[in-house]
Structures are given as structure tokens and as C-alpha cells.
Design an enzyme around this catalytic site. Structure first.
Site, mmCIF file in Angstrom:
data_model
loop_
_atom_site.group_PDB
_atom_site.id
_atom_site.type_symbol
_atom_site.label_atom_id
_atom_site.label_comp_id
_atom_site.label_asym_id
_atom_site.label_seq_id
_atom_site.Cartn_x
_atom_site.Cartn_y
_atom_site.Cartn_z
ATOM 1 N N LYS A 52 21.164 8.492 20.817
ATOM 2 C CA LYS A 52 20.427 9.597 20.179
ATOM 3 C C LYS A 52 20.620 9.587 18.664
ATOM 4 O O LYS A 52 21.535 8.982 18.134
ATOM 5 C CB LYS A 52 20.833 10.931 20.817
ATOM 6 C CG LYS A 52 20.248 11.050 22.232
ATOM 7 C CD LYS A 52 20.375 12.410 22.840
ATOM 8 C CE LYS A 52 19.682 12.385 24.220
ATOM 9 N NZ LYS A 52 19.918 13.590 24.995
ATOM 10 N N ARG B 291 24.802 10.010 31.246
ATOM 11 C CA ARG B 291 23.489 9.333 31.288
ATOM 12 C C ARG B 291 23.440 8.307 30.158
ATOM 13 O O ARG B 291 23.543 8.681 28.995
ATOM 14 C CB ARG B 291 22.405 10.402 31.132
ATOM 15 C CG ARG B 291 20.993 9.926 31.282
ATOM 16 C CD ARG B 291 20.022 11.113 31.163
ATOM 17 N NE ARG B 291 18.650 10.667 31.345
ATOM 18 C CZ ARG B 291 17.899 10.171 30.370
ATOM 19 N NH1 ARG B 291 18.370 10.060 29.152
ATOM 20 N NH2 ARG B 291 16.654 9.765 30.620
HETATM 21 C C1 9MG Z 1 15.605 12.769 30.031
HETATM 22 N N1 9MG Z 1 16.736 13.025 29.152
HETATM 23 C C2 9MG Z 1 16.878 12.587 27.863
HETATM 24 N N2 9MG Z 1 18.037 13.041 27.359
HETATM 25 C C3 9MG Z 1 18.638 13.763 28.338
HETATM 26 C C4 9MG Z 1 19.829 14.488 28.419
HETATM 27 O O1 9MG Z 1 20.655 14.591 27.385
HETATM 28 N N3 9MG Z 1 20.135 15.105 29.572
HETATM 29 C C5 9MG Z 1 19.290 15.032 30.635
HETATM 30 N N4 9MG Z 1 19.645 15.687 31.768
HETATM 31 N N5 9MG Z 1 18.127 14.367 30.606
HETATM 32 C C6 9MG Z 1 17.813 13.748 29.476
#
Ligand code: 9MG
Length: 310
Positions: free
Chosen positions: A253, A288
Site C-alpha cells: 500500500k 492479506r
Molecule cells: C480488497 N482489499 C484491499 N485491501 C484490503 C484490506 O486491507 N483488507 C481487506 N479485508 N480487503 C482488502
């Protein structure tokens, strides 16, 4: 002895409290084992691998070719250590335009079917804000829903999830992906995100979703500036107060590039791993990520170092 791994925790107003001073009910909420997620115990952080099926992700050599590529990529991700795949057909990057539900379904649903037809048994999460996409993907063998709008985008989503009885991640976002990064403002970001998530949990339960099927996520980068992101990440223990599994997504990010001096997302892996380790140390149950093998290795080392026995 509290049995907690933390000497201090943050309460739901973001105040720091000595763990020794907590009452038994709070300790229970913070430390009780979370229910299994798609058959996975949550006694260690699980890696959710990101599989985007947007047109720029795979060759446009026809539906079959791109489906085959998605299956090959999914297989590789599982071999590298992904324990859940999060499949999305609509970009939620800041400024991204929404896609029509029919288009999103056409991207995601055949890939889920192809993964199951190819014998992949890995749990599949569907990154969607749309109930129709969720319903169709679940029918093809998906296992859970990741809704970055926390059920606010589509009034039909809650019913789909309640009826299917599957887990759902409720993520906090301020605004929609199209406009969320236009000068987001909070008086107290931690208190406001906690309060908003609390309301979304209540709404989900009122719509018939079992509380023990819910994960929460502060939504790093979704309507938050650099300072907001850092405050939330420093305060992750406050989110355990819901007594629900915590999912964190920071991979590649913008704030990682800003602090780490990496303009291109693909150059943000080292910073992403550093924050994944931080999240794991704060007890996040699901992380994630794009860079699975590298994050897995870092987590293994962290786990080995934190274990008390040799
Ligand atoms: C789809 N997506 C992109 N960034 C995310 C994040 O930080 N959390 C979750 N749950 N989905 C995300």
C-alpha cells in the site's frame, strides 16, 4: 498472570490499560481462542494470498487462457504458503472506478469454478461488495466473503451471507474507493473506526449473520492518510476487544511506499513484510498479502524467535 501476550492493551476508546488490571470477562474476550476459519485454526497468523482477476492481471488471450493462468497462479500461491485465497474482480485501489456487477461476476465466478474443477481445496474468499457475486461464487465452491464496504454497498449482501452461513470480513472504509483518499478527516481515527466497526457488527448480527462468523478489519488505506494508518496500526490490540478474528491488509500500500521510499508497488515488499510482522505480533489472525513466500519465511522466523522452548 493474565495469560495474555501483552503487558498493555488499548480499550475501545484507545486508552492504554495494564493487562494486570483487566477483569475476567475482558481477558476472556481478548484471549479466548477464535473459532476456526474455513477449517483453519487461528492460533497462528494465516496468510491470505491476493488473486486479482481484473483485465490487467492476466493475458487477454481469451477466457479459457486467462482462467488457466489464474489456476496456475493460485496453485503457485498455495505452494508458496497461502492458506486462503482472496479473489477479487473489482479493483478497490484509491481512485478505481466501480465495475458493473455482471462484469465482476464474469471475471470471478468462472475462476472459482475452474479452481475447484482443477482440484484445489484451499479456502477461497471472495473480495466483493455485491451480493449477487457473492451468491454465485459461493455456489461454485467459495468459502467466505471479504466485503470492503462492511455490508453498506449492497443491501442484498447481508442476506446472502446469513443464508449461506459463511464467514465474512467486515472492513472499515470511509467513503468509496473512487473518492476515499480525497483528504480523509477524523477527530479521533481510532475511536471512530472502532465505533463504526461496532455498528457494522451489530448490523450484520441483526441481519442474521452469526457473530462467530465475523472477522473485523480496520481497513488500512481506505479513507485514511499516513497518520491515520500509523495510528491504527499502533493500536491494533484495541480491535481484539470485539472478541473476533482480526484481518489486516497492508501489502504494497501507498503508505509503505511513502515511508519506505518506494514509488512502484512492486518495490514495497520489504516494508510490507515489516508491517505484516508487526501485525502478527499484535495478534492479527489473518494477513492479506501479495508476496506469500517471503512473508511466510519472515513469519516462520518470528514464530521461532518468540517461542519459549528451543
Ligand atoms: C480488497 N482489499 C484491499 N485491501 C484490503 C484490506 O486491507 N483488507 C481487506 N479485508 N480487503 C482488502
Amino acid at each position: 498472570m493474565t495469560g495474555l501476550r501483552f503487558a498493555h492493551v488499548l480499550d475501545q476508546e484507545g486508552r492504554e490499560i495494564a493487562a494486570q488490571g483487566l477483569d475476567a470477562a475482558t481477558i476472556e474476550r481478548l484471549s479466548a481462542p477464535r473459532p476456526k476459519l474455513c477449517g483453519l485454526s487461528l492460533d497462528r497468523p494465516r496468510l491470505m494470498g491476493i488473486l486479482n482477476v481484473t483485465p490487467d492481471s492476466f493475458s487477454d488471450g481469451g477466457d479459457h487462457a486467462s482462467r488457466a493462468e489464474a489456476v496456475a497462479q493460485a496453485r503457485a500461491m498455495v505452494e508458496e504458503g497461502a492458506e486462503i485465497l482472496d479473489i477479487g474482480g473489482e479493483s478497490t485501489r484509491p481512485g478505481a472506478q466501480a465495475v458493473a456487477v455482471e462484469e465482476e461476476m464474469a471475471r470471478v465466478v468462472p475462476v472459482v469454478a475452474a479452481l475447484r474443477a482443477a482440484g484445489l481445496t484451499v479456502p477461497i474468499s471472495i473480495d466483493t461488495r455485491n451480493g449477487a457475486t457473492a451468491r454465485a461464487a459461493l455456489a461454485e465452491g467459495a468459502d467466505m466473503i471479504n466485503d470492503v464496504s462492511a455490508l453498506t454497498h449492497d443491501p442484498g449482501m447481508a442476506g446472502v451471507v446469513a443464508e449461506a452461513g459463511v464467514p465474512i470480513c467486515l472492513m472499515h472504509a470511509k467513503g468509496t474507493p473512487q473518492e476515499m483518499q480525497r483528504a480523509p478527516r477524523y477527530d479521533d481515527v481510532l475511536a471512530e473506526v472502532l465505533e463504526a466497526l461496532g455498528h457494522r457488527i451489530e448490523a450484520a448480527v441483526a441481519a442474521g449473520i452469526a457473530r462467530d462468523r465475523i472477522l473485523v478489519d480496520p481497513g488500512i488505506g481506505f479513507g485514511k492518510d499516513l497518520g491515520h494508518n500509523l495510528t491504527l496500526l499502533r493500536s491494533l490490540t484495541a480491535f481484539h476487544g470485539f472478541g473476533l478474528p482480526l484481518l489486516i491488509g497492508v501489502s504494497r500500500k501507498r503508505f509503505i511506499g511513502t515511508i519506505g521510499g518506494a514509488e512502484a508497488p512492486k518495490d514495497r515488499m520489504p516494508g510490507s513484510i515489516a508491517v505484516a510482522l508487526w501485525a502478527s505480533q499484535q495478534g492479527a489472525q489473518v494477513i492479506r498479502v501479495h508476496d506469500i513466500k517471503e512473508t511466510r519465511q519472515a513469519l516462520e522466523l518470528q514464530h521461532a524467535l518468540m517461542r519459549e522452548e528451543p
